[in-house]
Design a protein around this motif. Structure first.
Motif, mmCIF file in Angstrom:
data_model
loop_
_atom_site.group_PDB
_atom_site.id
_atom_site.type_symbol
_atom_site.label_atom_id
_atom_site.label_comp_id
_atom_site.label_asym_id
_atom_site.label_seq_id
_atom_site.Cartn_x
_atom_site.Cartn_y
_atom_site.Cartn_z
ATOM 1 N N PHE B 46 26.820 56.634 2.101
ATOM 2 C CA PHE B 46 25.836 55.683 2.635
ATOM 3 C C PHE B 46 24.616 55.644 1.735
ATOM 4 N N GLN B 324 22.596 55.830 7.515
ATOM 5 C CA GLN B 324 22.671 56.958 8.432
ATOM 6 C C GLN B 324 21.258 57.375 8.854
ATOM 7 N N VAL B 325 21.138 57.852 10.074
ATOM 8 C CA VAL B 325 19.867 58.426 10.517
ATOM 9 C C VAL B 325 19.700 59.773 9.814
ATOM 10 N N GLN B 326 18.705 59.886 8.966
ATOM 11 C CA GLN B 326 18.512 61.136 8.232
ATOM 12 C C GLN B 326 17.451 62.014 8.870
ATOM 13 N N SER B 327 16.629 61.406 9.723
ATOM 14 C CA SER B 327 15.545 62.168 10.338
ATOM 15 C C SER B 327 15.090 61.456 11.600
ATOM 16 N N ILE B 335 14.444 57.584 10.751
ATOM 17 C CA ILE B 335 14.411 57.191 9.340
ATOM 18 C C ILE B 335 15.846 57.050 8.863
ATOM 19 N N ARG B 340 14.517 49.101 0.503
ATOM 20 C CA ARG B 340 14.403 47.755 -0.038
ATOM 21 C C ARG B 340 15.296 47.554 -1.248
ATOM 22 N N ARG B 341 15.929 48.619 -1.707
ATOM 23 C CA ARG B 341 16.920 48.447 -2.767
ATOM 24 C C ARG B 341 18.318 48.177 -2.226
ATOM 25 N N ASN B 377 10.767 51.410 2.661
ATOM 26 C CA ASN B 377 10.358 51.899 1.346
ATOM 27 C C ASN B 377 11.537 51.628 0.397
ATOM 28 N N ASP B 378 11.439 52.099 -0.838
ATOM 29 C CA ASP B 378 12.530 51.829 -1.777
ATOM 30 C C ASP B 378 13.873 52.330 -1.252
ATOM 31 N N GLN B 379 13.849 53.537 -0.660
ATOM 32 C CA GLN B 379 15.124 54.155 -0.287
ATOM 33 C C GLN B 379 15.188 54.528 1.197
ATOM 34 N N HIS B 380 14.238 54.087 1.984
ATOM 35 C CA HIS B 380 14.172 54.466 3.400
ATOM 36 C C HIS B 380 13.850 53.251 4.266
ATOM 37 N N TYR B 382 12.362 52.450 8.304
ATOM 38 C CA TYR B 382 11.703 52.992 9.492
ATOM 39 C C TYR B 382 12.216 52.213 10.690
#
Lengths: 431, 431
Positions: B46, B324-327, B335, B340-341, B377-380, B382
């Protein structure tokens, strides 16, 4: 630990990459810089993304000097460029390792021989955890770190690792966050509880404490106080973990990321523990810098850093996207052959900084300050100019960008150029 | 004219592409759909971008039926997907040709055997014009069209073409624009003057009139009137050019683009001239549709189109990004491992539409409407959820996206899946 680019440089690139001339035969990547292509002469189709070699070299030297003089190390964030050729130069310039955002990016670094990679993110998917186990078992010299910020994550990681026979535990950094932020535990008590559980796990080893201060920084004094507070939290947790002997190994890593307040990190994060402490910055954007967000924020870095940083030359914008005026449909409006698929637009719109007309100019002229990109479509930019502007269909416009990460990810091949805009290397990215 | 994908399907893909499993050996593209990978089982890292085959097939059938019943043709805009495998299906489904945004995209189409390509943009760079000349001279069966909207552009094109011996003139469409718009001439008088100059040039042939109405459409009745006015302008210019015998060849092409008001185009653009008139739509987004902009705009298309379109099933969103939910660092916040990538953010933020927890779900459940992506963000991402939401670290979340073009361009490999999320084909893109 020099990286090995030989396989990459032997791989073919072709005109399916933006910026590669149609009529040129496919060629190994290493040959791209030997063709004598000149961007201003129109040898490459527009739009093109160029990286100015002189500026990138100066930026790398600047950061080498900054880290040397402040006694910290840097693991540049590779997610900015995702360009192994740039990673190799960063390692050659003394970087401690490479930072990445996920296991796929890590995998790419390992494939080119990186020996120290910091995954500045939570890893938890079974496929990802299994990959870490495979990589660590395969190469005893490989040091990998990833972030943990919850007991739930740790339980998932532990469960997957029970399915693998590890030659050594996986190294993790505990992430400290803040209310309203992104990832990371929100309190010192929570952090300590998690640190104790990590220390008790046979599958992972607590190697340090980490935070990401970059999102707190937006130019104001209040932000500065919040960064200092976050770093104080990292130090407090580190001291408490040290007191409880929770850290594994001979060294403790303390790390913070971002390209906006790395001076505060270098100043505030160091502390004395019972073990050797290594401070790792993770800035990524410094290598090309920009014409926008980081340009503004870097001025604050210089102001805060005092001499010699305040007077010495600073970071320079290295990344430009060049396109052509395809239409002047109204007075005061020019339409350019680039769009949101070619240049960052998440922080600011691209800023016209240079222009060039074949026959009129020997070298690019500065774009008048009144020229302004006011809108992007997928493949077009709207450039507002004064009604009497001397800008014609066919002219070339070079734009600086704000936030390098989101321009790099739009190009599989960037053209590294000398100061005369002759291509000296093709830079491949992997997004 | 079926396209030839054999070379493309034989090319290797590997784990440097997002979504491709790390441990899998590099394999020819054609093999990706034969591995039995299942996205929900976590076989692929993912985030992943998936295209649901059933939805894409239904959309293609919908558009085939719409164009058949309205008597217009379609040259789907290839810039949306830049995926030759999708182009091939569109051609198989009866598309008149492929539309592209520039010569690089055209080149890619020609390489896979496309015989009719409309470059819906001004071409003028000498390198680009030279490429058109080369391609046209190389293949007598190849029909290429591009847009002209100024005498300045035409002069540049003519000058370059004087350096080439052409087997036949290059076919151009004259672009009609509107005040405050993008490219295109702003008045009928200007259009006619340009049309006469095109007709007088030995290097180019006037093959039709074109406009792009897509940027005028934003849901309101006023916009509808402006689209109708623009199309009336195209018809008026076409009639005047026909009266002056400025069109070359036996057929006149009238074309308009966009995926938001193609029904108005199909209804308003046709007219009777002294030559055969072919109406070409250039919609690109219909093939995957979306969960946002085009979802909203398509409801207006159905309302305007009456029966059977109003009651029959419409276009369906085919494109999803899974992460995937990482946090779960705070109550009410999750999170996700995408940023955005990975997903469009230019029109709307991604919308959580499904979720899946291994062990709990046999198939994805609908995401509660209260779940909302509030920032990238670039890789996250919310994800805001109610405080008592049952969403855990490790859960999978499927997001619909708004504006397919800017999600496709973030993936070199999208995974086409069946309704059980098993991968049935790997879709390569070329951005």
């Amino acid at each position: 630990m020099a990286l090995d680019l030989s396989r990459l440089l032997a791989e073919p690139v072709d005109a399916r990459c933006k910026g590669f001339p149609y009529a040129a035969a496919p060629m190994p990547l290493r040959e791209v810089g030997r063709q004598g292509w000149n961007v201003l002469r129109g040898d490459c189709p527009f739009p093109v993304a160029v990286v100015r070699r002189s500026a990138m070299q100066a930026n790398s030297a600047w950061m080498r000097e900054f880290t040397r003089s402040t006694g910290v190390r840097i693991a540049p964030h590779g997610k900015t460029t995702m360009c192994p050729q740039i990673f190799a130069r960063q390692i050659d310039d003394g970087a401690w390792g490479i930072t990445v955002a996920n296991v796929r990016q890590l995998d790419l670094c390992v494939a080119i021989g990186a020996k120290r990679v910091l995954v500045a993110n939570q890893v938890l998917a079974p496929l990802d955890v299994a990959r870490l186990a495979t990589l660590v078992n395969r190469d005893r010299a490989l040091e990998i770190f990833f972030l943990v910020d919850s007991l739930d994550q740790l339980a998932i990681v532990d469960a997957e690792l029970r399915r693998h026979e590890l030659v050594r535990p996986l190294a993790v950094l505990l992430e400290i966050g803040y209310e309203g932020g992104r990832t990371g535990v929100r309190s010192c008590a929570e952090a300590l509880a998690l640190a104790r559980t990590i220390a008790a796990s046979p599958a992972v080893a607590l190697s340090g404490i980490e935070c990401y201060e970059g999102l707190l920084v937006a130019d104001s004094d209040r932000d500065r106080a919040r960064v200092e507070e976050l770093l104080a939290g990292v130090r407090a947790v580190a001291a408490a973990c040290d007191a409880e002997r929770l850290f594994a190994g001979p060294e403790v890593i303390l790390s913070a990321g971002g390209s906006a307040a790395f001076d505060i990190v270098a100043r505030d994060l160091p502390l004395r523990l019972s073990k050797l402490v290594t401070i790792i910055l993770r800035s990524g954007c410094y290598i090309t810098h920009d014409t926008g967000t980081y340009e503004r924020l870097f001025e604050r870095v210089r102001e805060r850093s005092g001499e010699p940083w305040r007077s010495a030359p600073g970071l320079r914008p290295a990344l430009e996207v060049w396109s052509q005026v395809q239409s002047r449909p109204e007075r005061g409006l020019a339409i350019l052959t680039m769009g949101r698929r070619d240049a960052s637009f998440d922080a600011d719109l691209p800023r016209p900084i240079k222009w060039f007309r074949s026959g009129l100019h020997a070298a690019p002229a500065s774009a008048p300050a009144a020229w302004q990109v006011v809108k992007l479509n997928d493949q077009h930019a709207y450039l507002r100019v004064p009604e009497d502007a001397d800008l014609k269909v066919g002219d070339l416009v070079g734009c600086g960008i704000s936030h390098p990460c989101t321009t790099f990810d739009k190009w599989q091949l960037l053209l590294e150029v000398d100061d005369g805009y002759t291509v000296v290397e093709g830079l491949r990215t992997f997004f």
